[in-house]
Design a protein around this motif. Structure first.
Motif, PDB file in Angstrom:
ATOM      1  N   VAL A  25      -7.816   2.176  18.642  1.00  0.00           N
ATOM      2  CA  VAL A  25      -8.034   3.625  18.543  1.00  0.00           C
ATOM      3  C   VAL A  25      -6.719   4.345  18.257  1.00  0.00           C
ATOM      4  CG1 VAL A  25      -8.718   5.700  19.814  1.00  0.00           C
ATOM      5  CG2 VAL A  25     -10.084   3.610  20.003  1.00  0.00           C
ATOM      6  N   VAL A  26      -5.664   3.975  18.987  1.00  0.00           N
ATOM      7  CA  VAL A  26      -4.371   4.640  18.828  1.00  0.00           C
ATOM      8  C   VAL A  26      -3.804   4.402  17.426  1.00  0.00           C
ATOM      9  CG1 VAL A  26      -1.971   4.698  19.611  1.00  0.00           C
ATOM     10  CG2 VAL A  26      -3.822   4.659  21.276  1.00  0.00           C
ATOM     11  N   GLN A  27      -3.980   3.203  16.895  1.00  0.00           N
ATOM     12  CA  GLN A  27      -3.463   2.919  15.555  1.00  0.00           C
ATOM     13  C   GLN A  27      -4.126   3.786  14.496  1.00  0.00           C
ATOM     14  OE1 GLN A  27      -0.917   1.231  14.609  1.00  0.00           O
ATOM     15  NE2 GLN A  27      -0.406   0.177  16.508  1.00  0.00           N
ATOM     16  N   LEU A 179      -6.042 -10.884   4.807  1.00  0.00           N
ATOM     17  CA  LEU A 179      -6.139  -9.556   4.207  1.00  0.00           C
ATOM     18  C   LEU A 179      -4.865  -8.749   4.449  1.00  0.00           C
ATOM     19  CD1 LEU A 179      -9.814  -8.575   5.126  1.00  0.00           C
ATOM     20  CD2 LEU A 179      -8.941  -9.246   2.870  1.00  0.00           C
ATOM     21  N   LEU A 180      -4.250  -8.946   5.603  1.00  0.00           N
ATOM     22  CA  LEU A 180      -3.064  -8.169   5.950  1.00  0.00           C
ATOM     23  C   LEU A 180      -1.869  -8.486   5.053  1.00  0.00           C
ATOM     24  CD1 LEU A 180      -3.074  -8.100   9.856  1.00  0.00           C
ATOM     25  CD2 LEU A 180      -3.325  -6.162   8.310  1.00  0.00           C
ATOM     26  N   ILE A 181      -1.803  -9.701   4.540  1.00  0.00           N
ATOM     27  CA  ILE A 181      -0.649 -10.040   3.711  1.00  0.00           C
ATOM     28  C   ILE A 181      -0.820  -9.541   2.275  1.00  0.00           C
ATOM     29  CG2 ILE A 181      -0.048 -12.052   5.102  1.00  0.00           C
ATOM     30  CD1 ILE A 181      -1.344 -13.828   3.030  1.00  0.00           C
ATOM     31  N   VAL A 182      -1.996  -8.953   1.970  1.00  0.00           N
ATOM     32  CA  VAL A 182      -2.178  -8.305   0.676  1.00  0.00           C
ATOM     33  C   VAL A 182      -1.404  -6.989   0.699  1.00  0.00           C
ATOM     34  CG1 VAL A 182      -3.821  -7.297  -0.946  1.00  0.00           C
ATOM     35  CG2 VAL A 182      -4.446  -9.336   0.368  1.00  0.00           C
ATOM     36  N   PRO A 183      -0.428  -6.795  -0.174  1.00  0.00           N
ATOM     37  CA  PRO A 183       0.465  -5.626  -0.099  1.00  0.00           C
ATOM     38  C   PRO A 183      -0.164  -4.343  -0.620  1.00  0.00           C
ATOM     39  CG  PRO A 183       1.033  -6.954  -1.994  1.00  0.00           C
ATOM     40  CD  PRO A 183      -0.077  -7.697  -1.283  1.00  0.00           C
ATOM     41  N   THR A 184      -1.182  -3.854   0.075  1.00  0.00           N
ATOM     42  CA  THR A 184      -1.795  -2.582  -0.296  1.00  0.00           C
ATOM     43  C   THR A 184      -1.839  -1.668   0.923  1.00  0.00           C
ATOM     44  OG1 THR A 184      -4.045  -3.350   0.191  1.00  0.00           O
ATOM     45  CG2 THR A 184      -3.227  -3.681  -2.056  1.00  0.00           C
ATOM     46  N   GLU A 185      -1.702  -0.377   0.685  1.00  0.00           N
ATOM     47  CA  GLU A 185      -1.682   0.585   1.788  1.00  0.00           C
ATOM     48  C   GLU A 185      -3.001   0.613   2.541  1.00  0.00           C
ATOM     49  OE1 GLU A 185      -0.919   5.378   2.557  1.00  0.00           O
ATOM     50  OE2 GLU A 185      -0.583   4.486   0.570  1.00  0.00           O
ATOM     51  N   SER A 186      -4.114   0.479   1.827  1.00  0.00           N
ATOM     52  CA  SER A 186      -5.418   0.539   2.477  1.00  0.00           C
ATOM     53  C   SER A 186      -5.610  -0.608   3.449  1.00  0.00           C
ATOM     54  CB  SER A 186      -6.537   0.526   1.431  1.00  0.00           C
ATOM     55  OG  SER A 186      -6.476  -0.649   0.635  1.00  0.00           O
ATOM     56  N   MET A 187      -5.079  -1.777   3.108  1.00  0.00           N
ATOM     57  CA  MET A 187      -5.201  -2.921   4.004  1.00  0.00           C
ATOM     58  C   MET A 187      -4.479  -2.652   5.318  1.00  0.00           C
ATOM     59  SD  MET A 187      -7.145  -5.220   2.791  1.00  0.00           S
ATOM     60  CE  MET A 187      -7.857  -5.775   1.234  1.00  0.00           C
ATOM     61  N   MET A 188      -3.270  -2.136   5.234  1.00  0.00           N
ATOM     62  CA  MET A 188      -2.510  -1.850   6.446  1.00  0.00           C
ATOM     63  C   MET A 188      -3.139  -0.709   7.237  1.00  0.00           C
ATOM     64  SD  MET A 188      -0.167  -4.040   6.815  1.00  0.00           S
ATOM     65  CE  MET A 188       0.743  -3.217   8.131  1.00  0.00           C
ATOM     66  N   LYS A 189      -3.704   0.262   6.525  1.00  0.00           N
ATOM     67  CA  LYS A 189      -4.246   1.439   7.191  1.00  0.00           C
ATOM     68  C   LYS A 189      -5.523   1.136   7.965  1.00  0.00           C
ATOM     69  CE  LYS A 189      -5.518   6.256   6.276  1.00  0.00           C
ATOM     70  NZ  LYS A 189      -5.645   7.314   5.234  1.00  0.00           N
ATOM     71  N   PHE A 190      -6.345   0.245   7.443  1.00  0.00           N
ATOM     72  CA  PHE A 190      -7.638  -0.024   8.064  1.00  0.00           C
ATOM     73  C   PHE A 190      -7.723  -1.408   8.717  1.00  0.00           C
ATOM     74  CE2 PHE A 190      -8.560   3.147   4.746  1.00  0.00           C
ATOM     75  CZ  PHE A 190      -9.140   4.136   5.533  1.00  0.00           C
ATOM     76  N   VAL A 191      -7.214  -2.419   8.040  1.00  0.00           N
ATOM     77  CA  VAL A 191      -7.348  -3.774   8.560  1.00  0.00           C
ATOM     78  C   VAL A 191      -6.427  -4.011   9.752  1.00  0.00           C
ATOM     79  CG1 VAL A 191      -7.149  -6.228   7.997  1.00  0.00           C
ATOM     80  CG2 VAL A 191      -8.067  -4.641   6.307  1.00  0.00           C
ATOM     81  N   PHE A 192      -5.196  -3.481   9.684  1.00  0.00           N
ATOM     82  CA  PHE A 192      -4.252  -3.704  10.790  1.00  0.00           C
ATOM     83  C   PHE A 192      -4.795  -3.198  12.131  1.00  0.00           C
ATOM     84  CE2 PHE A 192      -0.549  -2.291  13.338  1.00  0.00           C
ATOM     85  CZ  PHE A 192       0.021  -3.538  13.565  1.00  0.00           C
ATOM     86  N   PRO A 193      -5.296  -1.961  12.231  1.00  0.00           N
ATOM     87  CA  PRO A 193      -5.869  -1.542  13.526  1.00  0.00           C
ATOM     88  C   PRO A 193      -7.049  -2.402  13.952  1.00  0.00           C
ATOM     89  CG  PRO A 193      -5.475   0.356  12.126  1.00  0.00           C
ATOM     90  CD  PRO A 193      -5.277  -0.853  11.265  1.00  0.00           C
ATOM     91  N   LEU A 194      -7.899  -2.775  13.003  1.00  0.00           N
ATOM     92  CA  LEU A 194      -9.084  -3.573  13.335  1.00  0.00           C
ATOM     93  C   LEU A 194      -8.711  -4.973  13.813  1.00  0.00           C
ATOM     94  CD1 LEU A 194     -11.497  -2.581  10.417  1.00  0.00           C
ATOM     95  CD2 LEU A 194     -11.601  -1.829  12.793  1.00  0.00           C
TER      96      LEU A 194
END
Length: 226
Positions: A25-27, A179-194
């Motif tokens: 949630v915090v992320q 998925l996280l090692i794919v260098p796209t902003e959307s991956m970090m924005k959504f996949v990292f918190p999940l």
């Protein structure tokens, strides 16, 4: 042979379950490291401080629960599985320093700022402390990033091969890392918190594991460490 009480596994499960939820949630509501303008200061500083208070507490809870997760699967873990525990523990332990910086420094550093020039000078100082070469934050990030890249897939593979708990959290963990090692902003924005929901998933398993399954676990959990 040392026996681990089932209550410890349940405690570890609740720590992982709650910490994973809080961090996720915090992320999603986490702000940038510095405000974009003076107009943002009125809500940026309190939001940054309190979200990092929550992160500091949640990461501490995660570190309390992580040993129980590994002990529960110790019979099936190889030495490199335990290495992933050490590496992940180090990553999260040092990551709390980022939270401490914002909790204690932001109310002071961003106090009484009224112009964009003052804001830029302060923001540059904050980023210099955290990221500039020659400062501790720079070397910490240089160390933690490769450690994390090794530790996360190692953890997933170790828990998949342990064959003690459900294989699905480990499989999803490995897929999310891919998925996280794919260098796209959307991956970090959504996949990292999940990705932190994996700890919630494991926490649920430990917290609500049936007595029949947990009883032998308590007898066998530390055999490999003795």
């Amino acid at each position: 042979m040392i026996s681990v009480p089932n209550a410890y596994f349940r405690f570890s499960g609740w720590m992982l379950l709650l910490s994973g939820l809080i961090i996720t949630v915090v992320q999603f509501i986490h702000l940038e490291d510095v405000p974009a303008s003076v107009a943002e200061l009125s809500y940026f500083v309190p939001t940054a401080v309190w979200t990092h208070v929550a992160l500091f507490i949640a990461v501490t809870m995660l570190l309390m629960g992580l040993p129980g997760l590994y002990l529960r699967q110790s019979k099936g873990l190889r030495w490199w599985g335990w290495l992933s525990f050490v590496m992940i523990f180090i990553v999260f332990m040092f990551d709390t320093t980022h939270a401490v910086l914002q909790i204690y420094q932001y109310p002071v550093l961003f106090d009484n700022i009224t112009t964009e020039e003052q804001l830029k000078a302060t923001s540059d100082l904050v980023m210099k402390i955290q990221m500039s070469e020659g400062w501790p934050g720079y070397y910490m990030m240089k160390l933690l990033f490769p450690v994390m890249l090794i530790a996360l897939p190692l953890m997933g593979i170790a828990m998949l091969r342990a064959r003690i708990l459900s294989k699905w959290p480990a499989i999803v963990h490995i897929l999310l890392f891919a998925l996280l090692i794919v260098p796209t902003e959307s991956m970090m924005k959504f996949v990292f918190p999940l990705s932190f929901l994996i700890y919630t998933w494991y926490g649920w398993i430990l917290a609500f594991e049936s007595g029949a399954a947990a009883k032998p676990a308590a007898q066998e959990a530390v055999t490999t460490a003795v």
